[in-house]
Design a protein around this motif. Structure first.
Motif, PDB file in Angstrom:
ATOM      1  N   ASP A   1       3.273  42.730   0.860  1.00  0.00           N
ATOM      2  CA  ASP A   1       3.498  42.826   2.323  1.00  0.00           C
ATOM      3  C   ASP A   1       4.972  43.050   2.643  1.00  0.00           C
TER       4      ASP A   1
ATOM      5  N   LEU B   1       2.058  38.532  -0.878  1.00  0.00           N
ATOM      6  CA  LEU B   1       3.198  38.434   0.054  1.00  0.00           C
ATOM      7  C   LEU B   1       4.308  39.420  -0.303  1.00  0.00           C
TER       8      LEU B   1
ATOM      9  N   LEU C   1       5.894  35.917   8.596  1.00  0.00           N
ATOM     10  CA  LEU C   1       6.076  35.609   7.175  1.00  0.00           C
ATOM     11  C   LEU C   1       6.461  34.156   6.969  1.00  0.00           C
TER      12      LEU C   1
ATOM     13  N   ILE D   1       3.343  32.119   7.214  1.00  0.00           N
ATOM     14  CA  ILE D   1       2.562  32.218   5.968  1.00  0.00           C
ATOM     15  C   ILE D   1       3.183  31.365   4.877  1.00  0.00           C
ATOM     16  N   ARG D   2       4.516  31.390   4.799  1.00  0.00           N
ATOM     17  CA  ARG D   2       5.200  30.587   3.790  1.00  0.00           C
ATOM     18  C   ARG D   2       4.964  29.097   4.005  1.00  0.00           C
TER      19      ARG D   2
END
Length: 654
Positions: free
Chosen positions: A541, A538, A442, A445-446
């Protein structure tokens, strides 16, 4: 003591060193004290020469029973010299070596002392360092195992670890005299506590074991306490049985002595009676024969004289001598009649004496029968005591078996619990690692999203500066909020819902800011819509990850509850075993009380039989005295009759 002080001064002078004044003063004070005292040299800095001189004087019989050498700052060599002298000492009962920092050589010298000395009962080794070196401490433990005299040992603050505790446990298995052991404030731990607990299964003499300040679990401390209580009960029962056995043996010996004395007395009395009876028979026969011959001789002589004087069978009417002789003859006949009557009385008395003697024999036979019964009762008593001892030993063996079974079950349960805990920790670590991997994903992705946002900002800079400045502020604020939210997720997973709400609020604020800037930059609105859609994905998720985490946590909780249920069931089983052990102990107490009552009843019956035996002996002695008095009276009467008979007077007149 004065001789000891002089010998100390002489040995110091021979070694080229002056004797220490403190030692001389203490020896002088000890000489002034009455009796066998205490050599107190505590807190005195003893030199090597002093230790050597005292080591030479201590072998054999010393004039004191206690030696205190605490806080003397003794060197390893000085301790070796002193303990070498004490190895062959026979009078010292207590030795205090507290606070001397003894190490390898001191431990080896102490092991040699414990192996050779046969008089020391108490040894204080507090505040030393015997457990630092394992080889020296193992030598000390070997000496303790070979010792059978020491009763009290103080090993507080000696840095003993679990290896040293294992060595001590092996020594205690071989030792059969130590009653008190103080191991407080060491580093024994769990393994050392288990080793000491296992050694108490074979050691039955240790009554007190102090283990405070050693990080030993409370269950092991309780088990050690129970084993020590069992040893104390066993010692009390053994002492009681030994005392009773000694008392019974003394009573049996006393009864045997009394029986032999009575038999000897009865034999002497029988011999005396037989001799007295033989003497009386000989005396009566002698008197009878003498009186018979004397009577016949006098009768013959009187008849001859009567015939010579009178010439007829009756005296003449006018002769006075004839009448006198006739009266004398009649008197002699009357005396003979009285003598025959006395002989008949004597025969009757002898028959009565025989009857009494038969009665005495019957009473002696009855006494012998009662003595046999008493011996049989004593034999029964010994059999019952042996049976009681056998039952006590069997009950003790059963109790030991139950304790071993309980201990084995506890160990198995402990191993299962440790395995389950390890499995759970591994599972939790794996889940934690997976969650950390997901958080890292995560984060990546951020970071990618932040890069895209930076590109969008760079494109918007060329078009509108004011909108760019506002967007930079908004994006910086959003970045700060996003970083805070992610840090909050890493620190506390339980608060992820709150961070999600904060992210939604931030998104709403961004939407408002973008709606205000849409009039100025239409292209930026398109980019912000795309970013919003990505943020929602997100969030979805994250929601899915939170649901997976909650399911895994629920699974772990269910497994933990099942394990807790298993442990509770095992605890209930342990409580049932403890109740069984308590019931067995109560049965053992009831059996011991019943056996004691039976012993008391037997002792009461023995005392009653002894009282009856004493009464019978008193009656027999009284009857014997009466018989002796009667025989003496009869003998005196016969002698008086013999001495005062008329025939004797008549013969004396002639």
């Amino acid at each position: 003591m004065e001789e000891f002080r002089r010998a100390y001064a002489r040995l110091c002078a021979a070694g080229g060193a002056a004797p220490q004044e403190a030692v001389l003063r203490r020896l002088r004070e000890l000489g002034e004290a009455p009796g066998r005292g205490r050599l107190d040299l505590a807190a005195q800095s003893l030199s090597l020469e002093t230790c050597g001189a005292l080591g030479r004087l201590l072998p054999g019989a010393a004039p004191f029973a206690e030696v205190a050498l605490g806080d003397c700052g003794l060197s390893e060599e000085g301790v070796k010299l002193l303990l070498h002298g004490l190895c062959s000492n026979t009078t010292v009962k207590s030795l205090d070596l507290k606070g001397n920092n003894l190490r390898t050589m001191g431990a080896e010298a102490l092991g040699k002392l414990l192996r050779q000395n046969k008089s020391i009962r108490s040894l204080i080794l507090e505040w030393n360092s015997l457990g630092v070196w394992e080889e020296g401490f193992s030598f000390f433990c070997q000496g303790l195992g070979a010792n059978n005299v020491l009763q009290r040992l103080d090993l507080r603050n000696n840095q003993i670890n679990h290896h040293g505790a294992g060595e001590l446990a092996m020594a205690l298995k071989r030792n059969a005299s130590l009653q008190e052991l103080d191991l407080r404030w060491n580093n024994i731990g769990l393994l050392g506590g288990r080793a000491l607990l296992n050694c108490l299964r074979s050691n039955k003499t240790l009554k007190r074991l102090e283990l405070a300040g050693n990080n030993v679990p409370s269950d092991i401390l309780k088990a050690v306490e129970q084993a020590l209580d069992h040893n104390q009960d066993r010692q009390t029962i053994l002492s009681e049985t030994q005392n009773r056995a000694c008392m019974l043996s003394k009573e049996i010996l006393n009864l045997k002595d009394e029986k032999t004395k009575q038999e000897e007395k009865a034999e002497t009395q029988k011999c005396f009676k037989l001799m007295r009876f033989i003497f009386s028979l000989m005396l009566t026969l002698f008197t009878v024969l003498r009186f018979d011959g004397y009577y016949r001789q006098t009768e013959r002589r009187n008849s001859q004289e009567w015939q010579d004087i009178c010439g007829t069978s009756q005296p003449a009417a006018g002769s006075t001598e004839g009448t006198a002789l006739y009266y004398e003859f009649t008197e002699s006949q009357e005396g003979a009649d009285r003598e025959g009557k006395l002989f008949r009385d004597l025969s009757a008395c002898s028959e009565k004496n025989l009857l009494l003697r038969n009665q005495v024999d019957e009473l002696e036979k009855k006494c012998k029968v009662q003595q046999d019964q008493l011996f049989q009762l004593k034999q029964d008593l010994t059999d019952t005591t042996a049976e009681l001892k056998l039952r006590a030993v069997q009950a003790e063996e059963r109790l030991e078996m139950e304790k071993r079974r309980l201990k084995q079950s506890l160990e198995d349960m402990e191993s299962l619990r440790l395995k389950e805990v390890d499995h759970m920790t591994q599972h939790m670590e794996a889940s934690e690692r997976s969650l950390q991997d997901r958080v890292q994903r995560l984060e990546a992705i951020r970071i990618a999203l932040e890069e895209e946002l930076s590109q969008v900002k760079a494109a918007a800079l060329t078009e509108r500066g004011h909108a760019e400045e506002e967007l930079i502020k908004v994006r910086n604020q959003a970045r700060l909020d996003e970083q805070q939210r992610l840090e909050h997720l890493e620190e506390k997973l339980r608060l992820m819902t709150e961070s999600r709400d904060e992210a939604q609020n931030c998104c709403l604020k961004q939407k408002q800011m973008v709606s205000e800037a849409q009039a100025k930059a239409s292209q930026l609105s398109l980019h912000t819509d795309a970013l919003r859609r990505r943020i929602e994905e997100l969030q979805q998720d994250l929601n899915s990850k939170e649901q997976e985490k909650m399911t895994e946590v629920n699974k772990v909780k269910v497994e933990l509850q099942e394990q807790i249920g298993h442990l509770q069931a095992e605890r209930t089983a342990q409580e049932g075993l403890r109740e069984k052990i308590a019931a067995l102990e109560r049965q053992l107490k009831v059996l011991s009380s019943s056996h004691r009552e039976a012993l008391l009843d037997k002792e009461g019956e023995i005392s009653v039989l002894l009282e009856k035996l004493r009464m019978r002996e008193a009656d027999i002695s009284r009857m014997r005295e009466e018989e002796a008095q009667r025989a003496n009276l009869l003998q005196n009467a016969i002698m008086a009759y013999v001495q005062g008979s008329p025939l004797r007077t008549h013969s004396s007149r002639k």
